[in-house]
Design a protein around this motif. Structure first.
Motif, PDB file in Angstrom:
ATOM      1  N   GLN A 191      88.441  45.049  45.942  1.00 56.40           N
ATOM      2  CA  GLN A 191      87.032  45.453  45.856  1.00 56.40           C
ATOM      3  C   GLN A 191      86.209  44.194  46.059  1.00 56.40           C
ATOM      4  OE1 GLN A 191      88.002  48.496  42.325  1.00 56.40           O
ATOM      5  NE2 GLN A 191      85.877  48.614  43.012  1.00 56.40           N
ATOM      6  N   CYS A 239      85.566  48.513  49.600  1.00 60.67           N
ATOM      7  CA  CYS A 239      86.974  48.474  49.216  1.00 60.67           C
ATOM      8  C   CYS A 239      87.825  48.290  50.475  1.00 60.67           C
ATOM      9  CB  CYS A 239      87.367  49.761  48.505  1.00 60.67           C
ATOM     10  SG  CYS A 239      89.138  49.912  48.155  1.00 60.67           S
ATOM     11  N   TRP A 299      88.838  56.993  44.515  1.00 60.61           N
ATOM     12  CA  TRP A 299      87.796  56.299  43.775  1.00 60.61           C
ATOM     13  C   TRP A 299      87.657  56.973  42.411  1.00 60.61           C
ATOM     14  CZ3 TRP A 299      85.089  51.897  44.383  1.00 60.61           C
ATOM     15  CH2 TRP A 299      85.054  51.304  45.658  1.00 60.61           C
ATOM     16  N   TYR A 300      87.628  56.114  41.381  1.00 56.23           N
ATOM     17  CA  TYR A 300      87.399  56.575  40.022  1.00 56.23           C
ATOM     18  C   TYR A 300      86.129  55.900  39.488  1.00 56.23           C
ATOM     19  CZ  TYR A 300      92.123  58.582  39.455  1.00 56.23           C
ATOM     20  OH  TYR A 300      93.273  59.341  39.562  1.00 56.23           O
ATOM     21  N   ALA A 340      83.241  58.912  50.760  1.00 58.06           N
ATOM     22  CA  ALA A 340      83.921  57.712  51.231  1.00 58.06           C
ATOM     23  C   ALA A 340      84.547  58.013  52.584  1.00 58.06           C
ATOM     24  CB  ALA A 340      84.989  57.274  50.239  1.00 58.06           C
ATOM     25  N   HIS A 374      85.238  52.508  51.867  1.00 57.76           N
ATOM     26  CA  HIS A 374      83.999  52.223  51.144  1.00 57.76           C
ATOM     27  C   HIS A 374      83.382  53.481  50.548  1.00 57.76           C
ATOM     28  CE1 HIS A 374      84.637  48.419  52.866  1.00 57.76           C
ATOM     29  NE2 HIS A 374      83.855  48.516  53.951  1.00 57.76           N
ATOM     30  N   LEU A 375      82.809  53.340  49.385  1.00 58.88           N
ATOM     31  CA  LEU A 375      82.165  54.443  48.661  1.00 58.88           C
ATOM     32  C   LEU A 375      80.659  54.368  48.876  1.00 58.88           C
ATOM     33  CD1 LEU A 375      82.649  56.785  46.538  1.00 58.88           C
ATOM     34  CD2 LEU A 375      82.073  55.069  44.796  1.00 58.88           C
ATOM     35  N   TYR A 434      83.221  51.237  38.917  1.00 56.07           N
ATOM     36  CA  TYR A 434      83.913  52.038  39.911  1.00 56.07           C
ATOM     37  C   TYR A 434      85.193  51.323  40.348  1.00 56.07           C
ATOM     38  CZ  TYR A 434      79.690  54.812  40.057  1.00 56.07           C
ATOM     39  OH  TYR A 434      78.642  55.627  39.710  1.00 56.07           O
ATOM     40  N   CYS A 484      88.463  51.357  43.009  1.00 55.47           N
ATOM     41  CA  CYS A 484      89.154  51.804  44.207  1.00 55.47           C
ATOM     42  C   CYS A 484      90.658  51.706  43.925  1.00 55.47           C
ATOM     43  CB  CYS A 484      88.758  50.927  45.388  1.00 55.47           C
ATOM     44  SG  CYS A 484      89.482  51.416  46.958  1.00 55.47           S
TER      45      CYS A 484
END
Lengths: 114, 117
Positions: B6, B23, B35-36, B65, B75-76, B89, B91
């Motif tokens: 990240q 990410c 993604w969390y 994403a 990428h988010l 966040y 990844c």
């Protein structure tokens, strides 16, 4: 629907004392179960995972142990806590083994060792 | 070996402006990526996942994403930030042989998103 519980939510323990953290999952059978530790500035570290009752794999040699006495119960233990055991402990489950399975996390236990 | 990076440890945006959390991953096979999001003192919640289907993945709370194999990126983004998006966040890439079990997750170090009013 599936839910995952962890307790206690917070815990303050002195160095050298024992530890028992419990995690239970509802609404699914034979889940994969995981214990993670999240320490400040160190990200998430996988500690143990289990694919079935009595089957435990350890990822990091340490002061902790895990057990799975029932299908949906996962316990993290220590005989003697160290200061370095402080952190946020997360339990997670997944429906199966494989690259495409996401994990679902519990609310966590904040452990402070004094 | 699999890994995830990240690129920003902290991102700050104003409410109503776009969000971009970067990410990059490394994998010797076709990965699954996730993604969390984690709010303070809470567990992690799955935002979205990529598992080799559509490369543009839509998740909860307006996040999406895009999987770009040529750039090894995931990428988010979100078009308009809300105050409630302030969180950390992560990844995540799914491992092939991590600890001898397929499907164990490898987490990035996290990006803290701050949203200014």
């Amino acid at each position: 629907s599936q839910t995952i519980h962890q307790w206690p939510a917070t815990l303050v323990q002195p160095v050298g004392s024992p530890l028992s953290l419990e995690c239970t999952v509802e609404g699914t059978s034979n889940p994969n179960l995981y214990w993670y530790r999240q320490a400040a500035g160190r990200g998430l570290q996988l500690l143990f995972y289990s694919v079935g009752i009595g089957q435990i794999s350890s990822e990091v040699p340490q002061n902790l142990s895990a057990s799975r006495p029932q299908d949906r119960q996962f316990i993290l233990s220590s005989k003697k806590l160290l200061l370095s055991d402080s952190g946020f402990y997360l339990c997670a489950w997944s429906v199966g083994v494989g690259l495409k399975y996401e994990q679902y996390f519990g609310p966590g236990t904040r452990l402070t060792v004094t | 070996a699999q890994s995830v990076t990240q690129l920003d440890s902290h991102v700050s945006v104003s409410e109503g402006t776009p969000v971009l959390l970067r990410c990059n991953y490394s994998s010797s096979y076709s990965p699954s990526l996730f993604w969390y999001v984690q709010h303070p003192n809470k567990g992690l919640q799955l935002l979205l996942k990529y598992t080799s289907a559509a490369t543009l993945v839509k998740g909860i709370n307006g996040f999406e994403a895009e999987f770009k194999k040529s750039e090894t990126s995931f990428h988010l983004t979100k078009p308009s930030a809300h105050m409630s998006d302030a969180a950390e966040y992560f990844c995540v890439v799914s491992s092939m042989n991590y600890g001898g079990s397929q499907g164990n997750l490898i987490f990035g170090k996290g990006t803290k998103l701050s949203v200014k009013p």
